[in-house]
Design an enzyme around this catalytic site. Structure first.
Site: not given
Ligand code: IMP
Length: 502
Positions: A23, A26, A28, A360, A393-394
């Site tokens: 998050d 990336k 952009k 989402t 995000k500066l």
């Molecule tokens: P999973 O990838 O659904 O198995 O989640 C494992 C961990 O990765 C959790 O803490 C999620 O919140 C984190 N996570 C998975 N995808 C993202 C993402 O795109 N952004 C930030 N955290 C993510």
């Protein structure tokens, strides 16, 4: 700035990865690299990622199809390393049809790892127990578990009914035993979820294998024109000097690799450069330039796991995992206040200022100051002289009177060993140790900087940035010993400053 500068002499393969917990904006950076590229490929993650597509004045979020798809003159690749959920992809293709966006140039790796309905079920059942880590519930870990267990299916299996059936039966023979150990009511409830086919795959207390086969054969037929050997395609493209952008997913600190992320609070692919290159069938040596993205001077994390600089600490972590907390509820309860002295409330204000809510789910992201020991660890793990930093995000922290950067930890836990090294109370660390049991006992130490008050979102040259901000970016550069190439000061691509002139 001129985007052509990104493709300097000798740069044909450019990778964009996040150095934190995902998050970081990336999308952009990939977008501005894609402008002059021929191919954009993703090789990690699955439908746990979120991509923003803007079309006809509307904004949509996709999970597997990359946002670069709006460039209709380029080839887009979903690589072999992706956990591929065909049901989601087909929904996303429908969205593209509705928006009249062509996907003629979309290619899907025949060897991508196939996500099946029971992968989502196992993921969600596991989250009900003590192994909970706050996953996205998209079946990511179970998909990769089956792959490494040699019981997995691949995209190509959807094109061969007999092979698909044989492999599925073998796979379910094993997974049914795991599923049977969970509460049948939980199973029945989860199987009704739209992400698991709204109940069509589960009847009278068991899986309807014939329905899974029928649906996946339909998916295969629909996707057939796109399914191909993308590894071979990309190797040839590299040989022919095509310009290729590799788009990472999640972030290095969420990598499954022991010794890189904060295991077990990670995702299940290697979100760093090695996993990305491998996930599209290339080697790391073939990558010419690596943009490592970091949010600054704050950062975020979604889901559970250690986060030493989290504003409000455990209270914030608990608050962010509470069901029903979202932007609206927070705006009502905690009006934005940039100079508030309470850390928890400052963290909420930061979340509001940066709109740090899941694309989402609307889940609030945990917020904290930039953690340089973690960033240094990520940079050192990548260990490449091709790595350059991009700070994003500066603009979010404009108006904050005080900015803090964590440049070290004081270890406050019980005596623990990490190989030959012994950690005892009071030890000082300047680089994070990738062992959750150590990081969770690290108390951050901060350097304080004065904030800036002028709007930086329209600034085009580093010379016009407020000196307070330049002090901060220079401090970051010195701390991690890597050049910062780009500074992002807003969500539009024009709001990007070339820092190399500095
Ligand atoms: P999973 O990838 O659904 O198995 O989640 C494992 C961990 O990765 C959790 O803490 C999620 O919140 C984190 N996570 C998975 N995808 C993202 C993402 O795109 N952004 C930030 N955290 C993510």
């Amino acid at each position: 700035m001129e985007w052509s500068a990104i493709w300097s002499e000798g740069v044909n393969v450019l990778a964009v990865i996040c150095l934190q917990f995902g998050d970081t904006g990336k999308g952009k950076i990939v977008d501005l690299c894609a402008e002059e590229a021929d191919i954009i490929a993703r090789g990690t993650g699955g439908s746990n990622a979120g991509h923003t597509i803007c079309a006809n004045g509307r904004t949509h979020i996709t999970h597997i199809i990359p946002s670069s798809i709006s460039y209709t003159d380029k080839t887009h690749i979903i690589g072999n390393g992706v956990a591929f959920n065909p049901q989601i992809v087909i929904q996303e293709l429908q969205l593209l049809d509705d928006e009249k966006i062509s996907y003629d140039n979309l290619l899907i790796a025949l060897n991508a790892k196939l996500t099946l309905p029971h992968h989502l079920l196992i993921d969600r059942l596991k989250e009900k127990g003590s192994g909970k880590i706050g996953t996205t519930g998209q079946g990511i870990a179970p998909t990769y578990v089956d792959y490494y267990n040699r019981t997995g299916l691949m995209v190509n299996d959807m094109l061969n009914p007999d092979i698909f059936k044989r492999k599925l039966e073998r796979n379910l023979e094993y997974n049914q035993r795991i599923i049977a150990s969970y509460n049948p009511e939980d199973i029945a409830e989860i199987m009704q979820h739209p992400a698991l086919g709204s109940g069509i795959f589960y009847r009278n207390g068991s899986f309807d294998i014939d329905q899974i086969i029928a649906s996946y054969m339909e998916y295969g037929e629909r996707l057939l024109p796109m399914i191909t050997d993308t590894d071979k395609f990309l190797r040839k493209a590299v040989k022919n000097g095509k310009r290729i952008v590799l788009e990472g997913a999640q972030g290095a600190l969420l990598s499954i690799l022991l010794g890189l992320g904060t295991y077990p609070y990670v995702t299940s692919s290697n979100a760093s450069i090695g996993g990305l290159a491998e996930g599209v069938g290339l080697s790391v040596d073939e990558v010419d330039r690596i943009f490592g993205i970091a949010k600054a001077p704050y950062m975020t994390r979604v889901g559970d796991g250690p986060f030493p600089t989290e504003l409000g600490g455990a209270k914030s972590a608990e608050h962010c995992r509470t069901k029903g907390v979202n932007r609206d509820s927070e705006m009502e309860q905690y009006p934005t206040n940039l100079s508030i002295s309470d850390d928890f409330q400052l963290g909420v204000s930061l979340r509001q200022a940066g709109n740090e809510y899941g694309a989402t789910t609307g889940r609030p992201r945990r917020t904290g100051w930039l953690d340089l020991p973690l960033l240094l660890h990520a940079v050192n793990s990548i260990n490449s002289n091709k790595l350059e930093l991009v700070l994003t995000k500066l603009d979010v922290l404009t108006g904050y009177p005080r900015i803090k950067l964590c440049d070290g930890y004081s270890y406050e836990g019980p005596t623990q060993r990490y190989g030959g090294r012994i950690f005892s109370k009071g030890d000082i660390l300047t680089e994070a140790i990738p062992y959750a049991e150590i990081i969770e006992h690290c108390r951050p130490m901060y350097q304080e900087f004065p904030g800036w008050n002028i709007d930086i979102s329209e600034v085009e040259s580093v010379d016009d940035l407020p000196p307070q901000l330049v002090m901060i970016t220079s401090f970051i550069e010195r701390s991690v010993k890597k050049p910062i190439s780009l500074l992002s000061v807003g969500k539009d691509r024009e709001q990007t400053i070339d820092n190399r002139t500095h």
